[in-house]
Design a protein around this motif. Structure first.
Motif, PDB file in Angstrom:
ATOM      1  N   VAL A  95       1.084   2.656  -3.809  1.00 28.34           N
ATOM      2  CA  VAL A  95       0.793   3.550  -4.408  1.00 28.34           C
ATOM      3  C   VAL A  95       1.849   4.091  -5.806  1.00 28.34           C
ATOM      4  O   VAL A  95       1.982   5.013  -6.614  1.00 28.34           O
ATOM      5  CB  VAL A  95       1.261   4.798  -2.866  1.00 28.34           C
ATOM      6  CG1 VAL A  95       1.498   6.355  -3.695  1.00 28.34           C
ATOM      7  CG2 VAL A  95       0.596   4.642  -2.330  1.00 28.34           C
ATOM      8  N   ILE A  96       3.068   3.736  -5.877  1.00 26.11           N
ATOM      9  CA  ILE A  96       4.112   3.439  -7.210  1.00 26.11           C
ATOM     10  C   ILE A  96       3.940   2.779  -8.299  1.00 26.11           C
ATOM     11  O   ILE A  96       3.432   3.853  -9.225  1.00 26.11           O
ATOM     12  CB  ILE A  96       5.529   2.480  -7.192  1.00 26.11           C
ATOM     13  CG1 ILE A  96       5.757   3.074  -6.075  1.00 26.11           C
ATOM     14  CG2 ILE A  96       5.934   2.804  -7.922  1.00 26.11           C
ATOM     15  CD1 ILE A  96       7.535   2.725  -4.818  1.00 26.11           C
ATOM     16  N   ILE A  97       2.518   1.615  -7.959  1.00 29.65           N
ATOM     17  CA  ILE A  97       1.719   1.562  -9.443  1.00 29.65           C
ATOM     18  C   ILE A  97       0.475   2.431  -9.862  1.00 29.65           C
ATOM     19  O   ILE A  97       0.593   2.563 -10.303  1.00 29.65           O
ATOM     20  CB  ILE A  97       0.971   0.248  -8.182  1.00 29.65           C
ATOM     21  CG1 ILE A  97       2.071  -1.108  -8.842  1.00 29.65           C
ATOM     22  CG2 ILE A  97      -0.386  -0.182  -9.663  1.00 29.65           C
ATOM     23  CD1 ILE A  97       1.371  -1.977  -7.806  1.00 29.65           C
ATOM     24  N   LEU A  98       0.029   2.795  -8.440  1.00 29.19           N
ATOM     25  CA  LEU A  98      -0.864   4.645  -8.976  1.00 29.19           C
ATOM     26  C   LEU A  98      -0.043   5.550  -9.937  1.00 29.19           C
ATOM     27  O   LEU A  98      -0.939   5.841 -10.883  1.00 29.19           O
ATOM     28  CB  LEU A  98      -2.021   4.561  -7.575  1.00 29.19           C
ATOM     29  CG  LEU A  98      -2.416   5.618  -8.312  1.00 29.19           C
ATOM     30  CD1 LEU A  98      -4.212   4.671  -8.480  1.00 29.19           C
ATOM     31  CD2 LEU A  98      -3.271   5.872  -6.557  1.00 29.19           C
ATOM     32  N   PHE A  99       0.569   5.477  -9.673  1.00 28.21           N
ATOM     33  CA  PHE A  99       1.342   6.837  -9.879  1.00 28.21           C
ATOM     34  C   PHE A  99       2.150   5.972 -11.939  1.00 28.21           C
ATOM     35  O   PHE A  99       1.624   7.042 -12.478  1.00 28.21           O
ATOM     36  CB  PHE A  99       3.249   6.973  -9.451  1.00 28.21           C
ATOM     37  CG  PHE A  99       3.720   8.407  -9.951  1.00 28.21           C
ATOM     38  CD1 PHE A  99       3.684   9.062  -9.846  1.00 28.21           C
ATOM     39  CD2 PHE A  99       5.105   7.046 -10.493  1.00 28.21           C
ATOM     40  CE1 PHE A  99       4.705   9.893 -10.358  1.00 28.21           C
ATOM     41  CE2 PHE A  99       5.937   8.076 -11.177  1.00 28.21           C
ATOM     42  CZ  PHE A  99       5.825   8.961 -10.702  1.00 28.21           C
ATOM     43  N   VAL A 122      11.737   6.567  -6.749  1.00 32.57           N
ATOM     44  CA  VAL A 122      12.527   7.099  -6.205  1.00 32.57           C
ATOM     45  C   VAL A 122      12.100   8.071  -5.227  1.00 32.57           C
ATOM     46  O   VAL A 122      12.057   7.737  -3.426  1.00 32.57           O
ATOM     47  CB  VAL A 122      14.088   7.901  -7.020  1.00 32.57           C
ATOM     48  CG1 VAL A 122      14.963   7.838  -5.987  1.00 32.57           C
ATOM     49  CG2 VAL A 122      14.696   6.785  -7.724  1.00 32.57           C
ATOM     50  N   VAL A 123      11.419   8.717  -5.389  1.00 33.03           N
ATOM     51  CA  VAL A 123      10.962  10.220  -4.932  1.00 33.03           C
ATOM     52  C   VAL A 123      10.132   9.180  -4.011  1.00 33.03           C
ATOM     53  O   VAL A 123       9.978   9.932  -2.536  1.00 33.03           O
ATOM     54  CB  VAL A 123      10.161  11.023  -5.554  1.00 33.03           C
ATOM     55  CG1 VAL A 123       9.328  11.911  -4.853  1.00 33.03           C
ATOM     56  CG2 VAL A 123      11.912  12.183  -6.501  1.00 33.03           C
ATOM     57  N   VAL A 124       8.714   8.494  -4.509  1.00 41.42           N
ATOM     58  CA  VAL A 124       7.975   7.836  -3.266  1.00 41.42           C
ATOM     59  C   VAL A 124       8.496   6.819  -2.568  1.00 41.42           C
ATOM     60  O   VAL A 124       8.613   6.757  -1.326  1.00 41.42           O
ATOM     61  CB  VAL A 124       6.728   7.508  -4.490  1.00 41.42           C
ATOM     62  CG1 VAL A 124       5.807   6.004  -3.111  1.00 41.42           C
ATOM     63  CG2 VAL A 124       6.012   8.378  -5.123  1.00 41.42           C
ATOM     64  N   TYR A 125       9.283   6.344  -3.221  1.00 42.65           N
ATOM     65  CA  TYR A 125      10.238   5.345  -1.832  1.00 42.65           C
ATOM     66  C   TYR A 125      11.312   5.719  -0.907  1.00 42.65           C
ATOM     67  O   TYR A 125      10.950   5.867  -0.209  1.00 42.65           O
ATOM     68  CB  TYR A 125      11.468   4.453  -3.258  1.00 42.65           C
ATOM     69  CG  TYR A 125      12.459   3.377  -2.345  1.00 42.65           C
ATOM     70  CD1 TYR A 125      11.522   1.759  -1.732  1.00 42.65           C
ATOM     71  CD2 TYR A 125      13.233   3.867  -1.578  1.00 42.65           C
ATOM     72  CE1 TYR A 125      11.631   1.612  -0.975  1.00 42.65           C
ATOM     73  CE2 TYR A 125      13.821   3.089  -0.180  1.00 42.65           C
ATOM     74  CZ  TYR A 125      13.196   1.420  -0.357  1.00 42.65           C
ATOM     75  OH  TYR A 125      13.527   1.001   0.710  1.00 42.65           O
ATOM     76  N   ILE A 126      11.535   6.905  -1.325  1.00 43.17           N
ATOM     77  CA  ILE A 126      12.388   7.944  -0.041  1.00 43.17           C
ATOM     78  C   ILE A 126      11.610   8.604   1.069  1.00 43.17           C
ATOM     79  O   ILE A 126      11.399   8.320   1.859  1.00 43.17           O
ATOM     80  CB  ILE A 126      13.108   9.296  -0.698  1.00 43.17           C
ATOM     81  CG1 ILE A 126      14.457   8.363  -1.353  1.00 43.17           C
ATOM     82  CG2 ILE A 126      13.924  10.064   0.312  1.00 43.17           C
ATOM     83  CD1 ILE A 126      15.325   9.479  -2.096  1.00 43.17           C
ATOM     84  N   PHE A 154      -0.475  11.049   8.035  1.00 43.25           N
ATOM     85  CA  PHE A 154       0.987  10.346   6.721  1.00 43.25           C
ATOM     86  C   PHE A 154       0.731   9.497   5.687  1.00 43.25           C
ATOM     87  O   PHE A 154       1.073  10.017   4.778  1.00 43.25           O
ATOM     88  CB  PHE A 154       1.126   9.484   7.445  1.00 43.25           C
ATOM     89  CG  PHE A 154       2.636   9.773   8.671  1.00 43.25           C
ATOM     90  CD1 PHE A 154       3.708  10.083   8.346  1.00 43.25           C
ATOM     91  CD2 PHE A 154       2.102  10.011   9.983  1.00 43.25           C
ATOM     92  CE1 PHE A 154       4.579  11.209   8.909  1.00 43.25           C
ATOM     93  CE2 PHE A 154       2.746  10.959  10.541  1.00 43.25           C
ATOM     94  CZ  PHE A 154       4.652  10.776  10.230  1.00 43.25           C
ATOM     95  N   PRO A 155      -0.645   9.045   5.959  1.00 46.49           N
ATOM     96  CA  PRO A 155      -1.132   8.897   4.328  1.00 46.49           C
ATOM     97  C   PRO A 155      -1.633  10.118   3.404  1.00 46.49           C
ATOM     98  O   PRO A 155      -1.542  10.431   2.110  1.00 46.49           O
ATOM     99  CB  PRO A 155      -2.939   7.875   5.098  1.00 46.49           C
ATOM    100  CG  PRO A 155      -1.882   7.809   5.643  1.00 46.49           C
ATOM    101  CD  PRO A 155      -1.234   8.300   6.376  1.00 46.49           C
ATOM    102  N   TYR A 159      -0.093  10.257  -0.848  1.00 44.79           N
ATOM    103  CA  TYR A 159      -0.787  10.594  -1.288  1.00 44.79           C
ATOM    104  C   TYR A 159      -0.820  12.025  -2.000  1.00 44.79           C
ATOM    105  O   TYR A 159      -0.861  12.301  -2.908  1.00 44.79           O
ATOM    106  CB  TYR A 159      -2.550  10.530  -1.203  1.00 44.79           C
ATOM    107  CG  TYR A 159      -2.328   8.440  -1.533  1.00 44.79           C
ATOM    108  CD1 TYR A 159      -2.255   8.213  -2.501  1.00 44.79           C
ATOM    109  CD2 TYR A 159      -2.467   7.930  -0.053  1.00 44.79           C
ATOM    110  CE1 TYR A 159      -2.570   6.964  -2.742  1.00 44.79           C
ATOM    111  CE2 TYR A 159      -2.643   6.093   0.098  1.00 44.79           C
ATOM    112  CZ  TYR A 159      -2.769   6.344  -0.876  1.00 44.79           C
ATOM    113  OH  TYR A 159      -2.989   4.367  -1.404  1.00 44.79           O
ATOM    114  N   GLY A 160      -0.235  13.158  -1.547  1.00 44.91           N
ATOM    115  CA  GLY A 160      -0.414  14.322  -1.927  1.00 44.91           C
ATOM    116  C   GLY A 160       0.911  14.586  -2.441  1.00 44.91           C
ATOM    117  O   GLY A 160       0.709  14.925  -3.260  1.00 44.91           O
ATOM    118  N   SER A 161       2.119  13.869  -2.001  1.00 48.46           N
ATOM    119  CA  SER A 161       3.341  14.045  -2.737  1.00 48.46           C
ATOM    120  C   SER A 161       2.788  13.067  -4.074  1.00 48.46           C
ATOM    121  O   SER A 161       3.294  13.670  -5.437  1.00 48.46           O
ATOM    122  CB  SER A 161       3.469  13.349  -1.944  1.00 48.46           C
ATOM    123  OG  SER A 161       4.387  14.130  -0.729  1.00 48.46           O
ATOM    124  N   VAL A 162       2.191  12.046  -3.844  1.00 48.23           N
ATOM    125  CA  VAL A 162       1.944  11.427  -5.712  1.00 48.23           C
ATOM    126  C   VAL A 162       1.636  12.879  -6.745  1.00 48.23           C
ATOM    127  O   VAL A 162       1.028  12.748  -7.422  1.00 48.23           O
ATOM    128  CB  VAL A 162       1.536  10.353  -5.444  1.00 48.23           C
ATOM    129  CG1 VAL A 162       0.556   9.682  -6.762  1.00 48.23           C
ATOM    130  CG2 VAL A 162       2.259   9.063  -4.717  1.00 48.23           C
TER     131      VAL A 162
END
Length: 178
Positions: A95-99, A122-126, A154-155, A159-162
């Motif tokens: 997900v981070i790579i996509l971001f 950091v946001v995605v990790y937390i 949860f997915p 993904y909504g947060s990203v």
């Protein structure tokens, strides 16, 4: 043909940058994973498991996260019951790579782009640590809702947060922001 290349240049640059970054980061991550010994948990998954354990301990839950016997995952024991396992795919690196790929494709000033990528990581990790902690507690209490919680809600949350981070990036910081 030249007319169309000029007309669609911004789109082609976006697509080219996005896929170049995505492929490069994915290949680099796969090389890292392939360098691990069989049964070894990768570092990011280990950090995620440790942080999930720390978060739930801070909230006074009976939690223990440990590596599975000769397996590349972490076992999460909640109230002395083996509840879930954290595998490499749970660490949100994909997900981070996509971001990162998207932000680079809509890049802005170098410093702003790099700071936003760091902020987003950091946001995605937390959020991912919170997601796994919540999933652990909810699956203990509602095991029959496993598919809904793990497969849908949860997915959608991660993904909504990203997606929200992307919207903020494009509208506030990218070179396309007005």
């Amino acid at each position: 043909m030249r007319k169309y290349l000029i007309q669609f240049k911004p789109f082609l640059i976006f697509i080219g940058t996005f896929f170049t970054a995505y492929i490069a980061l994915t290949v680099a991550y796969k090389f890292y994973l392939n360098s691990l010994n069989a049964g070894e948990v990768d570092a990011v998954t280990g950090w995620v498991g440790h942080n999930v354990e720390q978060l739930l301990l801070a909230l006074n839950y009976d939690i223990k996260v440990q590596q599975g016997f000769s397996s590349p995952w972490l076992e999460v024991w909640f109230n002395n019951k083996y509840e879930i396992r954290i595998v490499e795919g749970c660490n949100a690196v994909s997900v981070i790579i996509l971001f990162i790929s998207f932000v680079l494709a809509f890049s802005g000033k170098l410093k702003t782009t790099l700071l936003y990528i760091l902020f987003g990581i950091v946001v995605v990790y937390i959020l991912n640590v919170i997601r796994i902690a919540l999933l652990t507690v909810l699956l203990f209490h509602f095991p029959e809702k496993s598919h809904l919680l793990h497969g849908v809600l949860f997915p959608l949350a991660i993904y909504g947060s990203v997606f929200l981070l992307w919207v903020i990036w494009v509208n506030k910081f990218s070179k396309y922001a007005k």
